[in-house]
Design an enzyme around this catalytic site. Structure first.
Site, PDB file in Angstrom:
ATOM      1  CB  ALA A   1       0.473  -5.053  -4.034  1.00 55.60           C
TER       2      ALA A   1
ATOM      3  CE  LYS B   1       1.060   0.409   1.466  1.00 59.37           C
ATOM      4  NZ  LYS B   1      -0.218  -0.298   1.465  1.00 59.37           N
TER       5      LYS B   1
ATOM      6  CE  LYS C   1       4.465  -0.381   3.795  1.00 67.93           C
ATOM      7  NZ  LYS C   1       4.020  -1.627   3.137  1.00 67.93           N
TER       8      LYS C   1
ATOM      9  CG  LEU D   1      -2.258  -1.807  -8.243  1.00 70.60           C
ATOM     10  CD1 LEU D   1      -3.155  -0.755  -7.578  1.00 70.60           C
ATOM     11  CD2 LEU D   1      -2.953  -2.389  -9.467  1.00 70.60           C
TER      12      LEU D   1
ATOM     13  CB  VAL E   1       3.182   2.526  -3.403  1.00 73.92           C
ATOM     14  CG1 VAL E   1       1.850   3.263  -3.468  1.00 73.92           C
ATOM     15  CG2 VAL E   1       4.154   3.267  -2.515  1.00 73.92           C
TER      16      VAL E   1
ATOM     17  N   GLY F   1      -2.018  -8.771  -1.347  1.00 73.48           N
ATOM     18  CA  GLY F   1      -1.984 -10.202  -1.640  1.00 73.48           C
ATOM     19  C   GLY F   1      -0.595 -10.604  -2.093  1.00 73.48           C
TER      20      GLY F   1
ATOM     21  N   GLY G   1      -8.596 -12.359   7.173  1.00 72.33           N
ATOM     22  CA  GLY G   1      -7.174 -12.152   6.871  1.00 72.33           C
ATOM     23  C   GLY G   1      -6.913 -10.871   6.100  1.00 72.33           C
TER      24      GLY G   1
ATOM     25  CD  GLU H   1      -0.187  -6.089   8.513  1.00 76.67           C
ATOM     26  OE1 GLU H   1       0.593  -6.860   9.106  1.00 76.67           O
ATOM     27  OE2 GLU H   1      -0.217  -5.976   7.278  1.00 76.67           O
TER      28      GLU H   1
ATOM     29  CG  ASP I   1       1.149   0.076   5.687  1.00 79.32           C
ATOM     30  OD1 ASP I   1       2.385  -0.100   5.670  1.00 79.32           O
ATOM     31  OD2 ASP I   1       0.364  -0.398   4.838  1.00 79.32           O
TER      32      ASP I   1
END
Ligand code: ASP
Ligand code: MG
Length: 832
Positions: free
Chosen positions: A623, A694, A591, A625, A621, A809, A676, A679, A690
């Site tokens: 992932a 985005k 990013k 998608l 942004v 993921g 998990g 972060e 974050d």
């Protein structure tokens, strides 16, 4: 008969007469003779004539023996013994108990040889005639060995000493066959030796005076063609140690391809310019009779090899590229040359008289200069010859100068298909230009079968590779470099490798992984890195050097170069403008560029627009998608995005989907962390930065000059916990519980839910923070870590366009990156 199955070689009916020629490496020792015999016995031919060279190195050894003896150097005795022992050894190994007569015969030959060597010692010189006599002994022995071995296998086989039939004359241009006499003698020989298998000596013949002669070094190929003609063969097979003729020297061009077919003309051009095919002269008897010549591999006899025939198949303009090193350019320049007939003649006469052979000639139509390319070793003589020949004109300044450049190579592109086809030269020059190779001189004959360019030898390798890539590689070949083989990067590398074969086969798309770099070190490989990239990168020792990384990818000169940045580094993002400006495509889930300083972002955009290189970052942004691509489609089709709203953090989505008051907020955070979903330091998620990044990326995509500072960010981390260590922070997180409880209750009282939402409105006001939303709102009904983005546009105004799905993921993120790579490929013409 042999138990080996006949090889079905030709689709047509069984051939009547085939001549096979085996060179020295094919008959290097007893094992190799056995292999050759197997190969011959497995073939179903009416008449099979096999022409053999001496065992590997034997001709050289014989010549050396003569020299040593003539110089009276006593080592010759030892060498003579060695050579006899080598032949005796081969005979014993091949023939076993039956070797007696052959050993006797060999001893007799070597006895004669010894007498001759002794005589040379006495004479103290080496007359040409004696050398001619001695140097062919290897072939005579070789043919006998193979013939006897075939007989031992139960084959009736005749051994033909070519000196009994071949009559040749020596001329300026080499050895000339007296066809009439030779055919006559062969016919007589055949009367006495009618067997259907014949083994003949290569290299040797007899002259008109009845003395032994040879056909010149490597003359066995010529013997093969001569016997193919004399036996009226249907085909000539030249067996070597490679699968056939290649498109270029594979030591220089690893991706050189084997050529199935060549015309005689192409083969001659390639041979002339240094591709190790066969010498044009050796082919002439076969060419004259239209005999197909097949170059094939003794060590891989099932391979069909390269077929050289009269047929011109014009598939693809260029068949082969050759490189001749060690040349010099002589350039004669002067106003006095213009329009004066006979200058060229004087140039060539001078060079001829100095015994300088001209490799390439070029003269522009201005006639202001004549440029000749000559062998480097001849350059001194050539230069002097020209200076002498034009001394008067140089004195009177009608000719200004004779220039000379050394260390020149000539690169030639050869192919019948170039004739009458526009654009071939352009392709060659463009490839060379892209590789920054300067061309000193150009020549193309009007047969259009060969375009030659003289270049500096320092550029030769680069030039040959670039030209090869220009003509042979799939135009969809990408040199790919991946930076940051972490979570997402490693997954991407695995996905890339797994999809590679299919992409290559179905779409002719060659995504060649040529570099992998982590923050510490890098692995560079010009041939491409395979599935073992992990181990190889782990074992690599080169420290990370982005300059070297970039230079490596560019120097490969593949049609396209693409760098995937899976790091989170701002320094790497600093490189994007220069990469894009150099035509390197950039794909990234990082990013930094999209949300970092505006100046850099604008520089990146501009660099890409100027050079045409692509910059793609869908995975920054949501992932995998299709968030950015969806918006791009809207914008590119003329829609206007008025507002963007979304839940852009999988972590925050999960937290507020779950948060219903049954567990304190702090405990949910601890749970998410242990699964998990956050972060390592959950504050990186809770701070909202974050998400804000985005949002900046999305807003900039719509053309707004937004920066991170312009976004109003509600951090969920209270002031008091911002500076604590992570463990301390987690321990004290319960301090926030009361506040969250209160907000949840307030929302519930109005029938609403809490969601952490990013939005940019029609006025460009950007904010991220916790908001209350009605229970039926799209954002209120997400699952797990789903992301959601909603675009309100001129077209989608009553009911916004929504993209929703898993937004985190490594698998989905890497797939998003991969999809960007494929989009770039499609954009460059790949048919996916
Ligand atoms: N034995 C000869 C040479 O080495 C001929 C040949 O092998 O073609 O030149
Ligand atoms: Mg040879």
């Amino acid at each position: 008969m042999s138990s080996v199955q006949p090889l079905a070689d030709s689709p047509s009916q069984a051939l009547r007469t085939v001549v096979h020629k085996f060179g020295g490496t094919s008959v290097a020792d007893a094992d190799r003779y056995r292999h050759v015999a197997q190969l011959l016995l497995a073939r179903d031919e009416d008449i099979q004539v096999t022409v053999v060279s001496a065992m590997k190195g034997v001709t050289d050894a014989l010549i050396e023996l003569c020299r040593l003896a003539a110089d009276d150097r006593s080592e010759w005795h030892e060498r003579w013994h060695e050579l006899r022992a080598r032949h005796r050894g081969a005979a014993v190994a091949l023939l076993g108990e039956a070797s007696g007569p052959v050993i006797e015969w060999l001893d007799e030959r070597f006895g004669k040889l010894q007498e001759i060597l002794d005589a040379l010692r006495v004479i103290g010189g080496l007359p040409e005639l004696v050398l001619e006599r001695v140097q062919g002994l290897g072939e005579v022995c070789s043919a006998r060995l193979l013939g006897e071995y075939l007989r031992l296998q139960g084959e009736d086989c005749a051994v033909l000493d070519a000196r009994d039939v071949l009559l040749v004359d020596h001329s300026d241009l080499g050895v000339v066959v007296d066809w009439e006499v030779s055919a006559q003698r062969l016919a007589e020989w055949r009367q006495r030796n009618p067997q259907h298998r014949v083994v003949a000596t290569g290299f040797v013949a007899r002259d008109r005076q009845g003395r032994f002669a040879t056909l010149g070094r490597n003359g066995s190929d010529y013997s093969g063609a001569i016997f193919a003609a004399l036996f009226n063969a249907d085909e000539l097979h030249i067996w070597t140690d490679v699968d056939g003729v290649l498109s270029a020297d594979p030591r220089v061009v690893p991706e050189a391809v084997q050529l199935n077919a060549l015309s005689y003309d192409e083969a001659c051009e390639l041979a002339y310019f240094g591709a190790k095919v066969v010498h044009p002269q050796t082919m002439s008897p076969a060419i004259k009779r239209g005999l197909p010549i097949i170059i094939r591999n003794t060590f891989n006899p099932d391979h069909p090899g390269t077929r050289i025939t009269a047929q011109r198949d014009t598939v693809g303009p260029v068949k082969g590229l050759t490189l001749s090193p060690g040349l010099s350019v002589l350039n004669l320049e002067g106003t006095g040359l213009i329009g004066v007939p006979g200058t060229a003649e004087r140039v060539f006469a001078a060079l001829r008289n100095a015994h300088v052979s001209v490799v390439m000639i070029s003269q522009g139509s201005s006639e202001h200069s004549i440029c000749c390319v000559v062998k480097g070793a001849d350059a001194d003589r050539g230069e002097k010859a020209l200076l002498d020949a034009f001394a008067h004109e140089l004195d009177t300044h009608q000719i200004q100068r004779v220039q000379r450049s050394n260390d020149i190579s000539v690169l030639a592109a050869v192919g019948d298909g170039m004739a009458g086809q526009p654009g071939v030269a352009a392709r060659l020059f463009e490839s060379l230009g892209r590789a920054q190779v300067n061309i000193l001189a150009i020549a193309q004959g009007s047969s259009e079968r060969n375009i030659s360019v003289a270049i500096d030898s320092a550029d030769a390798t680069k030039a040959l590779r670039a030209a090869h890539a220009g003509f042979w590689l799939s135009p969809q070949t990408f040199a790919i470099g991946v930076i940051g083989p972490g979570n997402v990067g490693a997954t991407l590398l695995d996905q890339l490798r797994a999809a590679q074969p299919q992409l290559l086969e179905k779409a002719n798309l060659d995504l060649r992984l040529c570099a992998v770099a982590s923050s510490r070190k890098m692995l560079l490989d010009e041939r491409g890195i395979g599935d073992d990239w992990r181990e190889r990168h782990a074992a690599a020792s080169a420290p990370l050097d982005l300059d070297a990384f970039t230079a490596h990818l560019v120097d490969l000169r593949l049609p396209h170069t693409l760098i995937v940045d899976c790091s989170a580094s701002s320094e790497v993002a600093d490189r994007y403008p220069q990469w894009l400006a150099a035509g390197i495509h950039v794909v990234t889930p990082n990013k930094q560029a999209g949300a970092g300083v505006l100046a850099r972002y604008l520089a990146i955009r501009e660099a890409g627009e100027t050079s045409g290189a692509r910059f793609r970052y869908e995975a920054t942004v949501g992932a995998g998608l299709p968030v950015i691509n969806t918006m791009r489609d809207l914008l590119d089709t003329g829609d206007e995005v008025t507002a963007i709203e979304g839940i852009l953090s999988g972590t925050l989505a999960w937290l507020f989907n779950k948060y219903d008051g049954s567990l304190p907020f702090s405990q949910l955070v601890a749970q998410a962390r242990s699964m998990g979903y956050t972060e390592p330091d959950p504050r990186d998620d809770l701070s909202g930065t974050d998400v804000a990044r985005k949002l900046v990326i999305l807003a900039r995509e719509t053309g707004r000059s937004l920066s991170l500072e312009d976004v109003q960010v509600e951090s969920l981390v209270p002031e008091s916990l911002r500076d604590a260590g992570v463990d301390d922070f987690m321990a004290r997180l319960h301090e926030v519980d009361a506040g969250f409880d209160r907000r949840l209750r307030q929302a519930r009282e109005q029938g609403k839910v809490l969601r952490y939402v990013a939005s940019v409105d029609a006025q460009g006001k950007a904010s991220v923070g916790l908001v209350e939303l009605p229970e039926e709102h799209a954002f209120a009904n997400l699952r797990l870590t789903d992301n959601i983005v909603q675009f309100s546009t001129r077209r989608y105004c009553d009911n916004p366009l929504i993209v929703q799905g898993p937004g985190a993921g490594p698998e989905v993120t890497a797939a998003g990156v991969f999809a960007d790579v494929l989009r770039v490929a499609a954009n460059q013409g790949a048919k996916l």
